[in-house]
Design an enzyme around this catalytic site. Structure first.
Site, PDB file in Angstrom:
ATOM      1  N   HIS A  40     -35.187 -45.014 -29.727  1.00  0.00           N
ATOM      2  CA  HIS A  40     -34.363 -43.852 -29.405  1.00  0.00           C
ATOM      3  C   HIS A  40     -32.926 -44.033 -29.874  1.00  0.00           C
ATOM      4  O   HIS A  40     -32.287 -43.085 -30.324  1.00  0.00           O
ATOM      5  CB  HIS A  40     -34.364 -43.599 -27.894  1.00  0.00           C
ATOM      6  CG  HIS A  40     -35.372 -42.601 -27.457  1.00  0.00           C
ATOM      7  ND1 HIS A  40     -35.201 -41.256 -27.604  1.00  0.00           N
ATOM      8  CD2 HIS A  40     -36.578 -42.756 -26.863  1.00  0.00           C
ATOM      9  CE1 HIS A  40     -36.250 -40.614 -27.124  1.00  0.00           C
ATOM     10  NE2 HIS A  40     -37.097 -41.497 -26.661  1.00  0.00           N
ATOM     11  N   HIS A  79     -11.487 -19.134  14.773  1.00  0.00           N
ATOM     12  CA  HIS A  79     -12.945 -19.249  14.777  1.00  0.00           C
ATOM     13  C   HIS A  79     -13.494 -18.859  16.155  1.00  0.00           C
ATOM     14  O   HIS A  79     -14.487 -18.137  16.274  1.00  0.00           O
ATOM     15  CB  HIS A  79     -13.368 -20.686  14.469  1.00  0.00           C
ATOM     16  CG  HIS A  79     -13.314 -21.067  13.025  1.00  0.00           C
ATOM     17  ND1 HIS A  79     -12.149 -21.088  12.304  1.00  0.00           N
ATOM     18  CD2 HIS A  79     -14.290 -21.476  12.165  1.00  0.00           C
ATOM     19  CE1 HIS A  79     -12.398 -21.486  11.067  1.00  0.00           C
ATOM     20  NE2 HIS A  79     -13.704 -21.721  10.954  1.00  0.00           N
ATOM     21  N   GLN A 121     -39.700 -47.081 -27.139  1.00  0.00           N
ATOM     22  CA  GLN A 121     -38.544 -46.410 -26.534  1.00  0.00           C
ATOM     23  C   GLN A 121     -37.226 -46.951 -27.081  1.00  0.00           C
ATOM     24  O   GLN A 121     -36.232 -46.233 -27.132  1.00  0.00           O
ATOM     25  CB  GLN A 121     -38.596 -46.570 -25.013  1.00  0.00           C
ATOM     26  CG  GLN A 121     -39.778 -45.861 -24.375  1.00  0.00           C
ATOM     27  CD  GLN A 121     -39.782 -44.366 -24.683  1.00  0.00           C
ATOM     28  OE1 GLN A 121     -38.839 -43.651 -24.372  1.00  0.00           O
ATOM     29  NE2 GLN A 121     -40.851 -43.899 -25.315  1.00  0.00           N
ATOM     30  N   GLU A 180     -35.105 -45.376 -15.993  1.00  0.00           N
ATOM     31  CA  GLU A 180     -35.550 -44.005 -16.283  1.00  0.00           C
ATOM     32  C   GLU A 180     -37.082 -43.936 -16.386  1.00  0.00           C
ATOM     33  O   GLU A 180     -37.727 -43.129 -15.715  1.00  0.00           O
ATOM     34  CB  GLU A 180     -34.914 -43.550 -17.601  1.00  0.00           C
ATOM     35  CG  GLU A 180     -35.363 -42.176 -18.060  1.00  0.00           C
ATOM     36  CD  GLU A 180     -34.847 -41.826 -19.443  1.00  0.00           C
ATOM     37  OE1 GLU A 180     -34.921 -40.656 -19.808  1.00  0.00           O
ATOM     38  OE2 GLU A 180     -34.378 -42.734 -20.176  1.00  0.00           O
ATOM     39  N   HIS A 181     -37.660 -44.756 -17.245  1.00  0.00           N
ATOM     40  CA  HIS A 181     -39.114 -44.810 -17.411  1.00  0.00           C
ATOM     41  C   HIS A 181     -39.621 -46.158 -16.902  1.00  0.00           C
ATOM     42  O   HIS A 181     -39.077 -47.194 -17.268  1.00  0.00           O
ATOM     43  CB  HIS A 181     -39.517 -44.699 -18.884  1.00  0.00           C
ATOM     44  CG  HIS A 181     -38.944 -43.512 -19.592  1.00  0.00           C
ATOM     45  ND1 HIS A 181     -37.881 -43.614 -20.469  1.00  0.00           N
ATOM     46  CD2 HIS A 181     -39.290 -42.206 -19.550  1.00  0.00           C
ATOM     47  CE1 HIS A 181     -37.610 -42.409 -20.954  1.00  0.00           C
ATOM     48  NE2 HIS A 181     -38.444 -41.538 -20.403  1.00  0.00           N
ATOM     49  N   ASP A 234     -43.035 -38.167 -22.662  1.00  0.00           N
ATOM     50  CA  ASP A 234     -41.977 -37.631 -23.512  1.00  0.00           C
ATOM     51  C   ASP A 234     -42.404 -36.372 -24.246  1.00  0.00           C
ATOM     52  O   ASP A 234     -41.601 -35.460 -24.452  1.00  0.00           O
ATOM     53  CB  ASP A 234     -41.561 -38.672 -24.560  1.00  0.00           C
ATOM     54  CG  ASP A 234     -40.533 -39.661 -24.043  1.00  0.00           C
ATOM     55  OD1 ASP A 234     -40.001 -39.441 -22.943  1.00  0.00           O
ATOM     56  OD2 ASP A 234     -40.269 -40.652 -24.749  1.00  0.00           O
TER      57      ASP A 234
END
Length: 435
Positions: A253, A412, A250, A318-319, A352
């Site tokens: 990336h 109202h 990862q 995230e992961h 992914d």
């Protein structure tokens, strides 16, 4: 108490980087709003070296891209897309419209309706990330979105055949070869050649993520996204090679992708760091992964699984890959994560690319308050009400009248009073609460 064997880059330096990105994005979005297609063309030429009068791909260009792929390539894309489609359909089926009579004569309900148009960004400047087309286009299709626009940058000076194939096979209605801020800005703001969309989705680099953040409100977005993050939670049931491989897988990336090891084993922590050093000497993407590991990699040793849960929820990655004796311990206790990958037989790359869950996930601790992209993100849950009897309208009206006057909203209150008078036969003076 958790002990850091390795820490990442200082938070203050990260904030400085973010400030520079914000200023540039704001300037570029202003140009797109002022000058439309002319600005988009200049930006595409400047940042991607890609200049053409009209960035939407023709049917002939799409067919050419499909022709660049082998039958195996096409079959693999179709297999991955079917996994995403299948899971998305199950998600859609879990969403039910509601209609219920809550009181005699009072009917309340909600309907789940898709947004009308979506712009899907597919990153592809450095790597042709065709999987992002599956995750966004197919999920929107299953939700029922009627117009789906996709943008992806050129790859090596031309449309990326694999991305275009994935966009087309997923069912995109309009495919543009356009990247970066100019792509998401054009889709959200609209130009003479690109009609604006109602929602933006899809991952991207820091500039794309910031553009989506600044455009939020003008359009909807899936979530605020930062660099890819991965957290490996492991104990001595696995080895350093497995942990190192999953961390670097990862980290490649981008140079600012955090990769963190959380473990109860000091030996595993040391073995993993040693193995990372070895793999970085042979990994073809080491120029990116090594920088990410050097500046954003962390190794944390905890005393117990309980402490690892607490640290993992604080990190809100995230992961989160869990490789321990009892992965379900973490499934049953963790609350802050984008997606969990349980046991050594699975990994983040499966999620992914192919397994079927969506890979557009919360980063930058957003997992504390949101999940990732799914069918429900493309849906609007819209309520309605129906009062079917005079008695019900008058009864609700009396409560409403008094509550409105309690707040000082006389107008109202009159909306309620007129119905109390008409349907309940009560003479409520104008501007007074129903007694």
């Amino acid at each position: 108490m958790a002990e850091y064997l390795k820490r990442g880059r200082d938070a203050a330096l990260r904030a400085e980087d973010a400030a520079k990105v914000r200023a540039l994005v704001e300037e570029i979005l202003t140009e797109i709003e002022k000058r439309g297609d002319a600005a988009v063309r200049e930006l595409s030429t400047k940042f991607d070296g890609w200049d053409r009068g009209y960035y939407r791909l023709t049917e002939a260009e799409i067919k050419w891209c499909l022709g660049q792929l082998s039958k195996r390539d096409i079959d693999d894309i179709k297999f991955a897309q079917e996994q995403v489609r299948n899971f998305a359909r199950h998600q859609r089926e879990s969403m039910r419209d509601v209609e219920v009579e809550t009181l005699p004569g009072v009917v309340l309900g909600h309907k789940n309706l898709p947004v009308n148009s979506v712009g899907c960004y597919v990153p592809g400047g450095k790597y042709p990330l065709l999987a992002s087309a599956h995750m966004s286009v197919i999920t929107a299709k299953v939700a029922g979105v009627s117009r789906i626009v996709t943008c992806a940058p050129p790859y090596k000076g031309r449309p990326a055949p694999a991305i275009v194939a994935a966009q087309h096979l997923a069912g995109a209605d309009e495919i543009y070869c356009l990247g970066g801020i100019q792509a998401v800005g054009a889709m959200a703001i609209g130009t003479a050649s690109i009609a604006p969309v109602d929602m933006l989705v899809g991952p991207g680099n820091a500039f794309v993520a910031e553009a989506k953040r600044q455009l939020f409100g003008r359009v909807g977005i899936d979530l605020f996204a930062g660099p890819t993050e991965t957290l490996v939670i492991a104990d001595d049931t696995v080895d350093g090679e497995l942990c190192a491989t999953d961390l670097l897988g990862q980290a490649e990336h981008g140079p600012n992708s955090p990769a963190i090891l959380l473990t109860t084993s000091r030996k595993l922590a040391q073995d993993t760091m040693n193995e990372i050093g070895r793999l970085l000497r042979i990994l073809p993407t080491a120029d990116v992964a090594s920088k990410a590991w050097e500046e954003y990699g962390e190794v944390i040793v905890c005393e117990s699984d309980e402490e690892m849960v607490a640290e993992a929820d604080r990190i809100a990655s995230e992961h989160v890959q869990v490789m321990t004796r009892d992965p379900d311990y973490f499934l049953n206790r963790m609350t802050n994560y984008g997606a969990l990958f349980l046991g050594p037989r699975t990994n983040v790359a499966y999620g992914d690319k192919v397994i079927g869950t969506n890979h557009t996930l919360p980063t930058l601790k957003a997992a504390r308050y949101t999940g990732g992209l799914w069918v429900g993100k493309f849906m609007k849950t819209l309520t309605y009400q129906r009062v079917t009897t005079d008695a019900a309208s008058a009864m609700i009206g009396e409560y409403c009248s008094r509550l409105c006057m309690l707040e000082g909203f006389v107008g109202h209150a009159e909306q309620a009073n007129v119905r109390v008078r008409r349907y309940g036969g009560r003479n409520v003076p104008y501007g007074r609460a129903a007694e």
